[in-house]
Design a protein around this motif. Structure first.
Motif, PDB file in Angstrom:
ATOM      1  N   LYS A   4       6.332 -14.095  10.817  1.00  0.00           N
ATOM      2  CA  LYS A   4       6.533 -12.861  10.275  1.00  0.00           C
ATOM      3  C   LYS A   4       7.919 -12.448  11.000  1.00  0.00           C
ATOM      4  O   LYS A   4       8.925 -11.809  10.417  1.00  0.00           O
ATOM      5  CB  LYS A   4       5.531 -11.812  10.203  1.00  0.00           C
ATOM      6  N   ARG A   8      11.709 -11.508   9.751  1.00  0.00           N
ATOM      7  CA  ARG A   8      12.301 -10.125  10.172  1.00  0.00           C
ATOM      8  C   ARG A   8      13.913 -10.457  10.672  1.00  0.00           C
ATOM      9  O   ARG A   8      14.579  -9.828  10.436  1.00  0.00           O
ATOM     10  CB  ARG A   8      11.272  -9.220  10.816  1.00  0.00           C
ATOM     11  N   GLN A  11      16.907 -11.241   8.610  1.00  0.00           N
ATOM     12  CA  GLN A  11      17.319 -10.047   7.867  1.00  0.00           C
ATOM     13  C   GLN A  11      18.413  -9.350   8.674  1.00  0.00           C
ATOM     14  O   GLN A  11      19.204  -8.413   8.084  1.00  0.00           O
ATOM     15  CB  GLN A  11      16.202  -9.200   7.470  1.00  0.00           C
ATOM     16  N   VAL A 190      14.064  -3.294  10.307  1.00  0.00           N
ATOM     17  CA  VAL A 190      13.479  -4.181   9.246  1.00  0.00           C
ATOM     18  C   VAL A 190      11.826  -3.920   9.480  1.00  0.00           C
ATOM     19  O   VAL A 190      11.372  -4.022  10.678  1.00  0.00           O
ATOM     20  CB  VAL A 190      13.845  -5.782   9.621  1.00  0.00           C
TER      21      VAL A 190
END
Length: 191
Positions: A4, A8, A11, A190
């Motif tokens: 995860k 993030r 991005q 994010v």
């Protein structure tokens, strides 16, 4: 959790180089402060990532004027410039951590630190400011106090703080445990 975080992190480059982000559009009249929170145990990974990010942006967006300020390095540099670093070491050795923190706190309170920070990063000559090293300067420097004091000094220059902990849109919790003061004016970069 690592997957995860990777998702993030992937991005970030596109987000922070977008015209809307750099111009502060879509945030109303709010200051362009953003927080990227991450698990404190990922600190070493984040240090590597920030090095990658600054190198990547320099290559892919050479016209973008980016300043990265590591708060810990800035803290040490400031102590040296004031001729206090060696005395701080001696005070800690002689009187302990609590006495050192108490003696340093007034020198690094919000307004004084914010003025020195702004002088260092020159927001009017910068397109984007990246801030790291937050956990390393705790408890002398408190993030919510620094951000609040920086608001009038930053103009429209976006600031992205890499934060080892949790930001829920209202409160920061350093290391996911230590609740700081309310700071609701930053946006989570994010989710």
């Amino acid at each position: 959790m690592i997957a995860k975080l990777e998702e993030r992190l992937n991005q970030i480059p596109q987000r922070i180089t977008s015209e809307g982000f750099l111009r502060g559009t879509g945030i109303g009249n709010e200051v362009a402060f953003y927080i990227f929170d991450y698990p404190a145990e990922a600190e070493l990974k984040m240090r590597e990532y920030i090095t990658f990010l600054t190198t990547h942006l320099a290559k892919t967006h050479p016209a973008l004027r980016i300043r990265h300020l590591n708060l810990f390095e800035f803290f040490i540099k400031t102590l040296e410039a004031r001729g206090f670093l060696e005395r701080a070491y001696a005070k800690q050795k002689r009187d302990g951590d609590a006495a050192l923190i108490k003696s340093l706190a007034p020198q690094f309170e919000g307004q004084k630190l914010a003025a020195a920070f702004a002088a260092e990063v020159q927001p009017k000559e910068t397109d984007l400011i990246l801030v790291s090293g937050v956990g390393s300067v705790f408890p002398v420097v408190r993030t919510h106090g620094l951000l609040a004091a920086l608001q009038p000094l930053m103009g429209h220059t976006p600031l992205l703080m890499f934060y080892p902990g949790v930001y829920d849109g209202q409160y920061v919790r350093l290391f996911g445990k230590i609740k700081g003061g309310a700071y609701y004016r930053a946006f989570k970069l994010v989710p």
